[in-house]
Design an enzyme around this catalytic site. Structure first.
Site, PDB file in Angstrom:
ATOM      1  N   ASP A  38       0.874  -1.161   0.000  1.00 40.99           N
ATOM      2  CA  ASP A  38       0.000   0.000   0.000  1.00 40.99           C
ATOM      3  C   ASP A  38       0.917   1.218   0.000  1.00 40.99           C
ATOM      4  O   ASP A  38       2.112   1.113   0.320  1.00 40.99           O
ATOM      5  CB  ASP A  38      -0.883  -0.028   1.250  1.00 40.99           C
ATOM      6  CG  ASP A  38      -1.812   1.156   1.342  1.00 40.99           C
ATOM      7  OD1 ASP A  38      -2.287   1.613   0.286  1.00 40.99           O
ATOM      8  OD2 ASP A  38      -2.048   1.638   2.461  1.00 40.99           O
ATOM      9  N   ASP A  40      -0.160   4.897   1.150  1.00 43.32           N
ATOM     10  CA  ASP A  40      -0.400   5.836   2.242  1.00 43.32           C
ATOM     11  C   ASP A  40      -0.251   5.149   3.593  1.00 43.32           C
ATOM     12  O   ASP A  40      -0.873   4.122   3.867  1.00 43.32           O
ATOM     13  CB  ASP A  40      -1.803   6.434   2.116  1.00 43.32           C
ATOM     14  CG  ASP A  40      -1.971   7.176   0.799  1.00 43.32           C
ATOM     15  OD1 ASP A  40      -1.171   8.076   0.531  1.00 43.32           O
ATOM     16  OD2 ASP A  40      -2.891   6.828   0.033  1.00 43.32           O
ATOM     17  N   ASP A 326      -1.167  -0.870   6.065  1.00 40.73           N
ATOM     18  CA  ASP A 326      -1.428  -0.347   7.409  1.00 40.73           C
ATOM     19  C   ASP A 326      -2.892  -0.479   7.820  1.00 40.73           C
ATOM     20  O   ASP A 326      -3.209  -0.405   9.004  1.00 40.73           O
ATOM     21  CB  ASP A 326      -1.065   1.138   7.464  1.00 40.73           C
ATOM     22  CG  ASP A 326      -2.073   1.990   6.692  1.00 40.73           C
ATOM     23  OD1 ASP A 326      -2.872   2.701   7.327  1.00 40.73           O
ATOM     24  OD2 ASP A 326      -2.095   1.913   5.453  1.00 40.73           O
TER      25      ASP A 326
END
Length: 522
Positions: A38, A40, A326
């Protein structure tokens, strides 16, 4: 630095706990074909004091100017450290909750006010049958750092509504919807992304180890890719800042605008190829051959679904893919549960949590000592209460022997049985003495329980004044920790911690222990 060099460096020195990679489920990197990220809060670590403020200030402006909230809301101030991931929002009641792994609410706030144990239990611990499931649509979990702004603003508006009911007449649930919409609009209309594009260094932490880590994975024979919900224009801004103008050279494939978790769930979502000028072209991927042909034209795609990804990577099984993210739900839980991907969860809070644990060993020792002292008193109390129960039974037996027909019953007892009974009965005042000792032990138990609670509070507040440890709720694992255990094969504080491990490293989990496994040998 080659993968071999990384492996030797890691082997030659102990890796600090704050930068280590922890293993819940054994994973051999040598068997992983592709490693995906990912962007961000994974490849890009944002500065909460500046980045979150863009969303917070932008959302407040929308709430006041377009959603009808009073102008006084503009005076609210953002606290980037007031909340943590893993908390649960009760939309209808205006509460924020921290649950343990049994879904028992241990800490609760109504708006900005901490609820008393009595208030908390009256709502969430009345009976098993009426206990909430803490799932949508009435509840929302803070699964990602993006939602910390929502939590802060929601709690502030709940308290503002309580203090000014004539100014905010909307329900708590409607307030939550307004906050969610306002923050989401900030991510879509340029309030956040335009500011980051002008000065990315103000909002994104640079990490020189990122390029080293990605290069080591590719040199180790891994396909390296990105699947991010951010669109290509913003992805380009962020990764140019982190990796330079040639950032695409670090990746075999980039999927932007993925719309996770839909990307992981809906096999019918269409995929588009991003041309060099940024325009989109419909892409048909039916076979791996189609994927290979498209990748020769461009490595950047938008949208699509997991089937497209597997075809582009020529991946036969989800178990050959390690995804690093995250977001507990969109990155980890759904990919693991639905597709069988191997997962690595990024937990930036872990670093400070481990450092605090090291600095507060004396507080942990005080808690352990308080538990041990109370356990010793409770064991003595249990022994005394069992002794008292036996004494009452023996007294009843003696009364029967002294009553009508008792002589015959007494003659039925042998001398040895009669002596044993008299010894257990003791002197006439034995029961009264036992009651005094029990009362004394109960007083000690109360004092030690109070001391234990104080020790737990000191330890709790050392990590966070309101919510305590991320991975613990009291003595139990938190609900967040339970999800980490169940769905994250690996977890670590920062993505570049992987640079300490060779691409063929085998991670091994610790042995599972049941309570009886921890019991000392007899």
């Amino acid at each position: 630095m080659t993968a071999t060099d990384v492996s030797e460096a890691a082997a030659s020195a102990a890796i600090p706990a704050s930068t280590n990679v922890f293993c819940n489920r054994a994973l051999n990197l040598g068997g992983i074909q592709a490693v995906g990220f990912d962007m961000d809060y994974t490849l890009a670590e944002y500065v909460p004091e500046t980045f979150d403020l863009l969303a917070y200030d932008g959302a407040i402006e929308k709430l006041v100017n377009t959603m009808g909230y009073p102008a006084a809301v503009l005076d609210l101030v953002y606290d980037p450290h007031a909340y943590m991931r893993g908390l649960v929002i009760d939309k209808k009641r205006g509460n924020l909750l921290k649950l343990d792994r049994h879904k028992y609410v241990k800490v609760a706030y109504h708006g900005l006010k901490r609820m008393t144990p009595e208030e908390r239990k009256a709502i969430y611990a009345t009976s098993f049958e009426t206990a909430p499931a803490f799932t949508p649509p009435d509840f929302s979990t803070i699964d990602t750092a993006f939602l910390l702004v929502d939590a802060c603003l929601f709690c502030q508006l709940v308290s503002y509504k309580d203090d000014h009911p004539d100014e905010v007449t909307k329900s708590y649930e409607q307030i939550y919807r307004d906050v969610r919409r306002a923050v989401d609009l900030c991510h879509c209309d340029g309030v956040i992304k335009d500011a980051v594009a002008v000065n990315p260094a103000k909002y994104i932490r640079s990490d020189p180890a990122l390029a080293t880590m990605l290069t080591a994975l590719k040199q180790g024979g891994k396909q390296v890719f990105i699947v991010t919900n951010s669109l290509y224009d913003y992805t380009d801004v962020v990764l140019r800042h982190l990796l330079g103008a040639s950032w695409l050279d670090y990746f075999d494939l980039v999927v932007c605008g993925a719309r996770k978790p839909g990307f992981l769930l809906d096999p019918y979502l269409p995929i588009f190829q991003v041309r060099q000028d940024g325009s989109l072209e419909n892409a048909e991927i039916i076979s791996p051959q189609d994927g290979a042909r498209l990748l020769q034209r461009s490595r950047v795609f938008q949208g699509g679904n997991w089937q497209h990804l597997h075809a582009l990577l020529q991946l036969a099984s989800g178990s050959g893919l390690l995804y690093v993210g995250d977001h507990m739900y969109s990155d980890i839980l759904r990919s693991k549960r639905t597709l069988g991907w191997r997962t690595l969860l990024i937990v930036p809070e872990l670093r400070d949590e481990l450092l605090t644990a090291e600095e507060t060993r004396h507080l942990a020792a005080a808690v352990d000592e308080a538990y041990a002292e109370r356990a010793a008193v409770e064991a003595r109390l249990q022994h005394l209460e069992i002794r008292r129960s036996q004494l009452e039974i023996d007294s009843e037996v003696e009364a029967l022997l002294e009553g009508d027909g008792g002589a015959a019953k007494a003659e039925a007892l042998s001398e040895e049985e009669r002596a044993e009974l008299l010894e257990r009965l003791g002197p006439p005042h034995a029961l009264a003495e036992l009651d005094e000792r029990i009362a004394e032990a109960r007083d000690q138990q109360r004092v030690l329980s109070s001391a234990l609670n104080e020790a737990l509070c000191r330890q709790h507040e050392a990590y966070h004044p309101a919510w305590g440890r991320l991975f613990k709720t009291g003595a139990q694992n938190s609900r967040w920790a339970q999800q980490v255990q169940e769905y994250a094969c690996l977890y670590t504080s920062h993505v570049t911690n992987l640079v300490q491990f060779a691409p063929d490293t085998s991670f091994r989990a610790l042995s599972d222990l049941m309570p009886h496994d921890r019991a000392p040998p007899a």
